[in-house]
Design an enzyme around this catalytic site. Structure first.
Site, short mmCIF file in Angstrom:
data_model
loop_
_atom_site.label_atom_id
_atom_site.label_comp_id
_atom_site.label_asym_id
_atom_site.label_seq_id
_atom_site.Cartn_x
_atom_site.Cartn_y
_atom_site.Cartn_z
N GLU A 176 -2.98 0.88 1.27
CA GLU A 176 -2.32 -0.44 1.36
C GLU A 176 -3.09 -1.44 2.23
O GLU A 176 -2.49 -2.10 3.10
CB GLU A 176 -0.88 -0.29 1.88
CG GLU A 176 0.04 0.42 0.91
CD GLU A 176 1.51 0.39 1.28
OE1 GLU A 176 1.87 -0.10 2.37
OE2 GLU A 176 2.32 0.87 0.45
N GLU A 295 2.83 6.16 -4.45
CA GLU A 295 4.06 6.03 -3.65
C GLU A 295 5.11 5.38 -4.54
O GLU A 295 4.92 4.24 -4.99
CB GLU A 295 3.84 5.18 -2.39
CG GLU A 295 3.10 5.88 -1.29
CD GLU A 295 3.03 5.08 -0.01
OE1 GLU A 295 4.00 4.36 0.32
OE2 GLU A 295 1.99 5.16 0.68
#
Ligand code: AHR
Length: 512
Positions: A176, A295
């Site tokens: 991320e 995720e």
């Protein structure tokens, strides 16, 4: 009596999406909250084995059936020094984990994780720190992990008691890094260059490694799609996957939209596939980048006060959401979406495994139990095998504020040619009406129902707790039968259904 809406769908082996990659049923263990400590690892717990692994949790992991597990983060990895977690435990330093404002003891590290994956029978998927660190540290970790002996890092591993290299195949190039909350947050060009050079070097070590470039943290990021395009322009020849992350939040009270969350996942996958293929076309590269949805889950994000609200402490209770029936139905529908994209999604990891938005909950020193969301995952992971069939129900639609009109019935099916088993997975996303579903099985004249399970409840807010660990679980529907090449079943409102059909004449199952 109002008429029950009817839906028709056809199962035909001639209409295929793609092979089921078993890595679609992955999970995630991050150094966050009680995911590791008092989750999978708790020396001194009555059920702990000599290595400190909770055997009650290992048994539940075996039943859940994840195939691949991503580690050690998540946001945690972007500030992590992997060297802190290897070697004699008493010499390992405690460090501040800035991602979750926690004190990390490093009692659990790479070798403990690898030993745990061997016991759990799962494939490891490791992430390198491309936030506060770079190519050198990633290569040293790779050498420690995968090189046999005779070099500084491989011999260090051997002095730590691990003679043979682990040969880890899947590696995430950071986590991320588009997010300003991330330690070492970067622009797409900065990250793309670093990821490309790290990937190039890692592939020089072993061209067969499977590498995942970071996509966006979520589809709501301002840079969504342009981030993927820029990152892939830098990394395309060196990586195999681009990552997707998405959490679906029930807490705003718009339950109709929440039940339609799979429509959001569907759209996100289509957008990332289109973006990756656009870059491939620009670069005149015929290779196709696959998607690693590493995720995904339901997460009541509004209950979390944010990182700055956290107090420094070891092993805090973080985002321990308790899931209800509706959440389980949504998780079932998200798994259906992943299967419906089996041609491009090669890896998917539910985040996370234990305690932290997990299907498994534990009490320190106490029991472990299955959350509601455990059940659709476990059944899908166990039974979705072979090939995903293209299923196009003529479903009535539901209007939602977030996703517009969505089909009330969300479904997919798999066909395992070896065992002859067909499995239909279906969700009724409507909150009021049941659906009558008629399945055309004329391509499988010998089909017989082997199992029909439904997860639904008159109380859609019912949940499992330590005191009532089996309050919510799938129930068997008996006497469901095929009739002259069709199968008709009724799906309750807000429900997840799995129907297994055996098609080989000799196979077991409920005879009609
Ligand atoms: O899974 C919890 C967190 O969500 C992860 O650390 C991060 O990658 C994501 O934002």
């Amino acid at each position: 009596m109002p008429k029950v809406p009817t839906v028709r769908l056809t199962l035909d082996p001639g209409f295929r999406v793609g092979a089921v990659d078993r890595r679609l049923f992955g999970s995630f263990v991050e150094h966050m909250g009680r995911s590791v400590y008092t989750g999978i690892y708790e020396p001194g717990h009555p059920a702990a084995d000599p290595e400190g692994f909770r055997t009650d949790v290992l048994a539940l992991v075996g039943e859940l059936g994840p195939t691949v597990i991503r580690y050690p983060g998540g946001n945690f990895v972007s500030g992590y020094r992997w060297e802190d977690g290897v070697g004699p435990v008493e010499q390992r330093p405690s460090r501040l984990d800035l991602a979750w404002r926690s004190v990390e003891s490093n009692a659990f590290g790479l070798n403990e994780f690898m030993a745990w994956t061997a016991k759990a029978g799962v494939e490891p998927m490791l992430a390198v720190n491309l936030g506060t660190r770079g190519t050198t540290e990633a290569l040293e970790l790779l050498e420690y992990t995968n090189y046999p002996s005779g070099t500084a890092r491989s011999d260090l591993r051997r002095t730590h008691g691990v003679a043979d290299p682990y040969d880890v195949r899947m590696w995430c190039l950071g986590n991320e890094l588009d997010g300003p909350w991330q330690m070492g947050h970067k622009t797409a060009d900065e990250y793309g260059r670093l990821a490309a050079e790290t990937a190039r070097a890692m592939k020089r070590f072993d061209a067969g490694l499977e590498l995942v470039a970071c996509g966006s943290s979520n589809a709501g990021m301002d840079t969504f799609a342009s981030w993927e395009a820029t990152v892939l322009e830098h990394t395309y020849p060196f990586v195999d996957y681009v990552s997707l992350h998405a959490y679906y939040d029930p807490s705003d009270g718009d339950t109709d939209s929440f039940l339609a969350s799979a429509a959001g996942m569907d759209e996100m996958i289509d957008s990332v596939v289109a973006t990756a293929d656009h870059v491939g076309a620009k670069l005149r590269d015929t290779k196709k980048i696959k998607l690693s949805f590493d995720e995904w889950n339901v997460w009541y994000q509004s209950r979390f006060g944010g990182e700055s609200s956290l107090q420094w402490q070891p092993v805090p209770e973080l985002i321990e959401d308790v899931y209800d029936v509706t959440d389980a139905v949504v998780v079932g529908s998200l798994l259906i979406t992943l299967l419906r994209h089996a041609d491009r999604v090669g890896v998917a990891c539910q985040a996370q495994l234990a305690n932290v938005i997990g299907p498994i909950m534990t009490r320190p020193g106490g029991p472990a139990w299955r959350q509601t969301i455990f059940h659709p995952f476990a059944r899908t992971a166990r039974h979705a095998r072979g090939t995903v069939l293209r299923v196009e129900p003529d479903s009535p639609v539901l209007e939602t504020a977030k996703y517009g009109a969505v089909p009330a019935l969300w479904a997919t099916a798999t066909h395992d040619e070896d065992s002859g088993e067909i499995v239909l997975f279906a969700v009724n996303r409507g909150r009021t009406d049941p659906l009558s579903v008629t399945v055309d099985l004329r391509a499988f004249p010998a089909a017989r129902v082997a199992e029909h399970l439904v997860l639904s409840d008159a109380d859609t807010t019912a949940a499992n707790t330590a005191e009532q660990p089996d309050r919510v679980r799938p129930r068997a529907v008996v006497d469901t039968k095929t009739d002259d090449g069709t199968l008709t079943v009724e799906l309750p409102a807000v429900s997840w259904t799995m129907i297994r059909l055996s098609t080989h004449a000799s196979a077991g199952g409920t005879a009609n």
